[in-house]
Design a protein around this motif. Structure first.
Motif, PDB file in Angstrom:
ATOM      1  N   LEU A 147      -0.169  -2.407  -7.829  1.00 55.76           N
ATOM      2  CA  LEU A 147       1.311  -2.722  -7.373  1.00 55.76           C
ATOM      3  C   LEU A 147       2.104  -2.641  -5.984  1.00 55.76           C
ATOM      4  N   VAL A 148       1.080  -1.709  -5.052  1.00 59.82           N
ATOM      5  CA  VAL A 148       1.518  -1.584  -3.813  1.00 59.82           C
ATOM      6  C   VAL A 148       1.025  -2.564  -3.318  1.00 59.82           C
ATOM      7  N   SER A 149      -0.687  -3.245  -3.880  1.00 62.47           N
ATOM      8  CA  SER A 149      -0.787  -4.030  -2.819  1.00 62.47           C
ATOM      9  C   SER A 149      -0.464  -5.528  -2.559  1.00 62.47           C
ATOM     10  N   ARG A 150       1.104  -5.777  -3.369  1.00 60.70           N
ATOM     11  CA  ARG A 150       1.831  -6.750  -3.485  1.00 60.70           C
ATOM     12  C   ARG A 150       3.562  -6.634  -2.953  1.00 60.70           C
ATOM     13  N   PHE A 151       3.319  -5.878  -2.266  1.00 63.26           N
ATOM     14  CA  PHE A 151       4.224  -5.318  -1.182  1.00 63.26           C
ATOM     15  C   PHE A 151       3.923  -5.186  -0.035  1.00 63.26           C
ATOM     16  N   LEU A 152       4.906  -5.897   1.147  1.00 65.14           N
ATOM     17  CA  LEU A 152       4.192  -5.009   2.586  1.00 65.14           C
ATOM     18  C   LEU A 152       4.952  -3.886   2.527  1.00 65.14           C
ATOM     19  N   VAL A 153       4.917  -2.807   2.977  1.00 63.71           N
ATOM     20  CA  VAL A 153       5.257  -0.786   3.183  1.00 63.71           C
ATOM     21  C   VAL A 153       5.376  -0.878   4.692  1.00 63.71           C
ATOM     22  N   ILE A 154       7.265  -0.328   4.575  1.00 65.14           N
ATOM     23  CA  ILE A 154       7.609   0.051   5.891  1.00 65.14           C
ATOM     24  C   ILE A 154       8.553   1.135   5.402  1.00 65.14           C
ATOM     25  N   GLU A 155       7.886   1.950   6.716  1.00 68.06           N
ATOM     26  CA  GLU A 155       7.837   3.821   7.074  1.00 68.06           C
ATOM     27  C   GLU A 155       9.355   3.789   7.326  1.00 68.06           C
TER      28      GLU A 155
END
Ligand SMILES: Nc1ncnc2c1ncn2[C@@H]1O[C@H](COP(=O)(O)OP(=O)(O)OP(=O)(O)O)[C@@H](O)[C@H]1O
Ligand SMILES: [Mg+2]
Length: 305
Positions: free
Chosen positions: A191-199
């Motif tokens: 699932l995470v792989s399908r998003f760009l992650v912003i902290e």
């Protein structure tokens, strides 16, 4: 719209980026029936870099995941993005007992027939919406696995027993998550792989001053400076593990300031918004000390507004 765009310009958000966002808006007009889902946020998001990362990603067709501790502006950023991109938004609060039909839709009887009652992801998909998956890490993995094909390059949604639907070109998804909260779980890698992650960054003196001034334009300088100092003192203590993050609650601070604005004394207000957020006696004393150092007892509401 102008108010938010102006605030972004003032923060130095790339003019080119804002131009591309305007072009996106023009390219995907919203039909009349969906206008009521295009809603203005309460206030502009403050944070040039974070905004730029999110907006560039969305323009490229990516979905984004906003991670960070409580009250770091995840929802306000998501709302700002949907608004400036001019898209209808669909907010979905994830929880443990959620199953995939709550997202996609469920069978229902209508006129003696079984029909699909489209869920929020379905509606968002066909209407070119911005879907906000709030607290996405609260849901069980099997509930969200139905979204895999929706979130990756396939951009389709397979509704069991019905047709496959293709996502509208303007559809995007924005997840929010908070590691710390009770009940949250690890997000599955697929699932995470399908998003760009912003902290999401934690607040600084500059951002806090901006946010509070924006909310309370009549904040007096000395009061504002002490309130910001108080919050940053707490942040430092939490960073050093001297206190937990419970009293470090910007939402609580804003709530308290509203009661001061209405006339309550600052000390009493801060007890509700900050001090009492901690249920540990020892910790509460530390927090109370910080409040006492920053906010003189004789201060009334008039010291702040
Ligand atoms: N960078 C920011 N710009 C504007 N407002 C902010 C910012 N950070 C926090 N806030 C303010 O803090 C409050 C909480 O913001 P928000 O609900 O977006 O936080 P959140 O990250 O979604 O929190 P939670 O994880 O608890 O759901 C709002 O009133 C919001 O306006
Ligand atoms: Mg939130």
């Amino acid at each position: 719209m102008e108010i938010i765009i102006e605030a972004l310009e003032e923060q130095g958000v790339s003019a080119n980026l804002l131009k591309e966002i305007a072009a996106f808006r023009a390219h995907y007009p919203v039909e009349e029936a969906l206008q009521n889902r295009v809603t203005a946020p309460d206030m502009p998001y403050y944070g040039r870099e974070t905004f730029e990362m999110a907006a560039y990603a969305l323009l490229q067709g990516e979905n984004i995941l906003l991670t960070g501790s409580k009250a770091t502006g995840k929802n306000i950023l998501a709302e700002n993005l949907a608004w400036v991109f001019g898209r209808p938004s669909y907010n979905m609060s994830f929880h443990v007992n959620m199953d995939s039909s709550a997202l996609v839709g469920a069978d229902t009887f209508r006129g003696g027939e079984v029909q699909l009652r489209p869920g929020p992801v379905y509606q968002c998909a066909v209407n070119g919406g911005f879907g906000i998956f709030d607290e996405i890490n609260m849901a069980k993995n099997d509930a969200v696995s139905v979204l895999h094909a929706t979130l990756d390059y396939r951009r389709i949604m397979d509704v069991p027993g019905y047709d496959k639907i293709h996502l509208h070109d303007a559809t995007r998804f924005i997840g929010t998550m908070n590691y710390g909260y009770a009940g949250t779980r690890e997000l599955n890698e697929a699932l995470v792989s399908r998003f760009l992650v912003i902290e999401m960054p934690t607040v600084t003196e500059e951002s806090l001053t901006y946010i509070l001034k924006r909310m309370f334009p009549d904040f007096k300088a000395e009061g504002l400076s002490q309130i910001c100092g108080l919050f940053l003192d707490l942040q430092l203590k939490a960073d050093n593990n001297e206190i937990s993050t419970k009293p470090l609650d910007l939402r609580g601070l804003i709530g308290a300031l509203k009661t001061v604005h209405a006339g309550l004394s600052p000390r009493a207000a801060l007890r509700m918004g900050i001090v009492n957020k901690s249920f540990d006696l020892f910790e509460r004393e530390i927090v109370e000390d910080i409040v006492m150092t920053r906010i003189p007892e004789e201060w009334t509401a008039a010291a702040l507004f």
